[in-house]
Enzyme design. Structure first.
Site, PDB file in Angstrom:
ATOM      1  N   ARG A   1      30.211 -29.951 -53.919  1.00 36.37           N
ATOM      2  CA  ARG A   1      28.823 -30.350 -53.739  1.00 36.37           C
ATOM      3  C   ARG A   1      27.960 -29.510 -54.661  1.00 36.37           C
ATOM      4  O   ARG A   1      28.118 -28.289 -54.731  1.00 36.37           O
ATOM      5  CB  ARG A   1      28.368 -30.192 -52.293  1.00 36.37           C
ATOM      6  CG  ARG A   1      26.970 -30.756 -52.037  1.00 36.37           C
ATOM      7  CD  ARG A   1      26.622 -30.761 -50.561  1.00 36.37           C
ATOM      8  NE  ARG A   1      25.251 -31.221 -50.329  1.00 36.37           N
ATOM      9  CZ  ARG A   1      24.905 -32.477 -50.155  1.00 36.37           C
ATOM     10  NH1 ARG A   1      25.841 -33.414 -50.186  1.00 36.37           N
ATOM     11  NH2 ARG A   1      23.650 -32.820 -49.952  1.00 36.37           N
TER      12      ARG A   1
ATOM     13  N   HIS B   1      37.139 -22.261 -62.244  1.00 39.10           N
ATOM     14  CA  HIS B   1      37.339 -23.564 -62.884  1.00 39.10           C
ATOM     15  C   HIS B   1      38.634 -23.527 -63.679  1.00 39.10           C
ATOM     16  O   HIS B   1      38.912 -22.537 -64.371  1.00 39.10           O
ATOM     17  CB  HIS B   1      36.160 -23.869 -63.821  1.00 39.10           C
ATOM     18  CG  HIS B   1      36.253 -25.210 -64.479  1.00 39.10           C
ATOM     19  ND1 HIS B   1      36.033 -26.390 -63.804  1.00 39.10           N
ATOM     20  CD2 HIS B   1      36.553 -25.552 -65.759  1.00 39.10           C
ATOM     21  CE1 HIS B   1      36.179 -27.404 -64.634  1.00 39.10           C
ATOM     22  NE2 HIS B   1      36.508 -26.929 -65.823  1.00 39.10           N
TER      23      HIS B   1
END
Length: 217
Positions: free
Chosen positions: A93, A111
């Protein structure tokens, strides 16, 4: 005193589990005080409870596009648990710029690419399409832009010609589980400082720690 950390998840929570395991060590400078999910069916919630970590579910779907309203409820939960640092572990989100600014320098994300290369979705497939020979994972501070922000730590793996997005993702995940706890250790122990858009640490780089791919011998 150990820094109080919240982990935010949306799925299985594999990086969450690595952080929880690292925080079990007596010399680790942070403690995981709560795991918060925006999905009640997130598999990581059961894993957190099994580890004795309190959990909170704040379903994001009822808020629709009203991110600020969702964040107000999230902030209340963070305040209730006296959270000092946030680690995002597959939290699907986006945040408002206001929330990110409130937590700037205190919120980490991981990431599965060597940022700034291949941000966004399917970074392993992006890497394979680009034909890179080295890929990896990046822990960075969160800023309003997606998969950006000052880089705290990176780890690399060689890319094989036979790799698929899944096989590459599996190897990168192993790197993620190694570097995320270490990045949190640096932050929680005060070994990180921000100089503009660049993160500097007191940790020393190993000049002999090299990775060359493909190997020729």
């Amino acid at each position: 005193m150990k820094r109080r950390v919240a982990i935010l998840i949306s799925g299985r929570g594999s990086n969450m589990a690595a952080l929880i395991e690292a925080a079990r060590s007596k010399d680790f400078p942070a403690e995981i005080v709560v795991v918060i999910s925006n999905r009640a069916d997130a598999g990581g919630l059961d894993r957190a409870r099994a580890s004795g970590i309190p959990t909170v579910t704040i379903e994001s779907k009822p808020f629709g596009k009203d991110r600020a309203a969702f964040e107000a409820v999230l902030q209340t939960a963070l305040d209730q648990h006296r959270v000092e640092l946030i680690c995002l572990g597959g939290f699907m989100r986006l945040f408002t710029a206001e929330f990110v600014q409130r937590w700037f320098g205190r919120m980490l994300n991981i990431h599965p690419s060597l940022l700034p290369s291949f941000p966004g979705l399917e970074p392993q497939a992006q890497a394979l399409r680009a034909g890179v020979k080295i890929s990896g994972a990046t822990v960075h501070f969160v800023i309003p832009e997606t998969d950006a922000g000052p880089i705290v730590m990176q780890g690399a793996v060689a890319v094989a010609d036979a790799d698929t997005p899944d096989t590459l993702a599996e190897r990168i995940l192993g790197i993620e589980h190694r570097i995320y706890p270490e990045a949190l250790r640096l932050l929680a122990s005060g070994q990180v400082r921000l100089e503009g858009d660049v993160c500097k640490t007191l940790a020393k780089a190993n000049p002999d720690d090299t990775l060359i791919s493909p190997a020729t011998e």
